[in-house]
Design an enzyme around this catalytic site. Structure first.
Site, PDB file in Angstrom:
ATOM      1  N   GLY A  67       4.573  -9.221   3.699  1.00 21.72           N
ATOM      2  CA  GLY A  67       3.171  -9.141   4.126  1.00 21.72           C
ATOM      3  C   GLY A  67       2.213  -9.242   2.946  1.00 21.72           C
ATOM      4  O   GLY A  67       1.116  -9.773   3.050  1.00 21.72           O
ATOM      5  N   GLY A 115       8.348  -0.983   0.231  1.00 21.72           N
ATOM      6  CA  GLY A 115       7.852  -0.862   1.607  1.00 21.72           C
ATOM      7  C   GLY A 115       8.497  -1.914   2.499  1.00 21.72           C
ATOM      8  O   GLY A 115       9.396  -2.639   2.081  1.00 21.72           O
ATOM      9  N   ASP A 154       7.498  -4.435   6.298  1.00 23.33           N
ATOM     10  CA  ASP A 154       6.604  -4.720   7.427  1.00 23.33           C
ATOM     11  C   ASP A 154       7.268  -4.357   8.756  1.00 23.33           C
ATOM     12  O   ASP A 154       6.586  -3.988   9.706  1.00 23.33           O
ATOM     13  CB  ASP A 154       6.212  -6.205   7.410  1.00 23.33           C
ATOM     14  N   SER A 165       0.822  -1.219   0.000  1.00 23.17           N
ATOM     15  CA  SER A 165       0.000   0.000   0.000  1.00 23.17           C
ATOM     16  C   SER A 165       0.854   1.266   0.000  1.00 23.17           C
ATOM     17  O   SER A 165       0.461   2.281  -0.572  1.00 23.17           O
ATOM     18  CB  SER A 165      -0.938  -0.012   1.216  1.00 23.17           C
ATOM     19  N   GLU A 216      10.339  -9.103  -4.946  1.00 24.13           N
ATOM     20  CA  GLU A 216      10.894  -7.899  -4.316  1.00 24.13           C
ATOM     21  C   GLU A 216      12.381  -8.076  -4.037  1.00 24.13           C
ATOM     22  O   GLU A 216      13.189  -7.183  -4.267  1.00 24.13           O
ATOM     23  CB  GLU A 216      10.163  -7.607  -2.999  1.00 24.13           C
TER      24      GLU A 216
HETATM   25  O1  DER Z   1       4.767  -7.368   1.171  1.00 24.39           O
HETATM   26  C1  DER Z   1       5.672  -6.521   1.203  1.00 24.39           C
HETATM   27  O2  DER Z   1       6.883  -6.829   1.267  1.00 24.39           O
HETATM   28  C2  DER Z   1       5.286  -5.076   1.326  1.00 24.39           C
HETATM   29  O3  DER Z   1       6.271  -4.241   0.802  1.00 24.39           O
HETATM   30  C3  DER Z   1       5.118  -4.814   2.808  1.00 24.39           C
HETATM   31  O4  DER Z   1       6.299  -5.149   3.411  1.00 24.39           O
HETATM   32  C4  DER Z   1       4.718  -3.384   3.096  1.00 24.39           C
HETATM   33  O5  DER Z   1       3.401  -3.255   2.745  1.00 24.39           O
HETATM   34  P1  DER Z   1       2.574  -1.941   3.158  1.00 24.39           P
HETATM   35  O6  DER Z   1       3.290  -0.779   2.503  1.00 24.39           O
HETATM   36  O7  DER Z   1       1.212  -2.186   2.578  1.00 24.39           O
HETATM   37  O8  DER Z   1       2.589  -1.856   4.653  1.00 24.39           O
END
Ligand code: DER
Length: 229
Positions: free
Chosen positions: A97, A83, A85, A29, A104
């Site tokens: 997450g 991003g 977690d 997100s 990634e």
């Molecule tokens: O799934 C992932 O690796 C995402 O980058 C997660 O770590 C962060 O997701 P968010 O920005 O929705 O909190």
């Protein structure tokens, strides 16, 4: 309308994106906010080419007009923004997450620099409160689970391993694998745990990103902090 914390972190990281860069685009997100801001820059003529780390990020980039390529076309990227977690003081991360951890990590490894964007809720002293995602091959699942349990035991870690479900079925990642979420609470030595997991044949990849991120843009209620290892 004031920008969300996630959008503020994304906007701060975008200052490091230069015209013509090959940019790895993570998933989640917070990255969705990055993509929205990046699309506005593209609309204003900013030249960029992105490599998305998940089918979700790819779909949003296509919807908003962010030019894309693939790692096959662009195997070396200038920068990746993603991003997390959890982020610890050494900028070691727990990711996954959103079930995109394998792509990634592949994209992060192909990038000269990795930036993290997050709101302050992700910053921790020690990794582990967030369940560690581990991507595993469906074949031999219970044998892999047992080997992972042995790794946790060797690290003095207790914790339930839960197969991530999507409805009534195990979630299947973009790469056709399953994910175990490992509720370890505190991971005192992430490097050591990472090494133990990496030698298990059925483990494809884990959500510990060690020594990969060089800077984190963390949005708090009254400021953007820039964290470095
Ligand atoms: O799934 C992932 O690796 C995402 O980058 C997660 O770590 C962060 O997701 P968010 O920005 O929705 O909190």
């Amino acid at each position: 309308m004031a920008m969300s914390l996630k959008a503020q972190a994304a906007a701060a990281a975008l200052k490091e994106v230069k015209p013509g860069m090959k940019l790895g685009i993570g998933s989640g997100s917070t990255v969705n906010e990055l993509i929205r801001l990046l699309a506005k820059m593209v609309d204003d003529g900013f030249e960029i080419i992105g490599v998305p780390a998940s089918s979700y990020s790819e779909a949003l980039c296509k919807e908003l007009g962010v030019p894309l390529t693939t790692l096959d076309e662009a195997p070396v990227l200038d920068l990746v923004i993603d991003g997390a977690d959890e982020v610890d003081p050494q900028l070691n991360l727990i990711k996954g997450g959103g079930a995109a951890l394998l792509r990634e990590k592949i994209i992060a490894a192909a990038s000269a620099r990795m930036l993290v964007i997050a709101d302050e809720s992700k910053v921790v002293d020690t990794l582990g409160n967030y369940p560690l995602p581990v991507e595993v091959v469906p074949f031999g699942l219970e044998a892999t689970r047992q080997m992972m349990q042995n790794s946790f035991d060797a690290e003095g870690l207790q914790g339930e391993m839960i197969l991530r479900m999507l409805g009534e079925e195990p979630l299947v990642t973009d790469n056709g694998n399953y994910i175990f979420d490992c509720h370890l609470k505190v991971i005192r030595d992430p490097k050591s745990l990472a090494k133990r997991l990496e030698v298990i044949p059925g483990v494809v990849e884990h959500g510990l990103f060690i020594d990969m991120a060089v800077r984190a843009y963390v949005a708090g209620t009254d400021e953007i902090r820039v964290l470095e290892p």
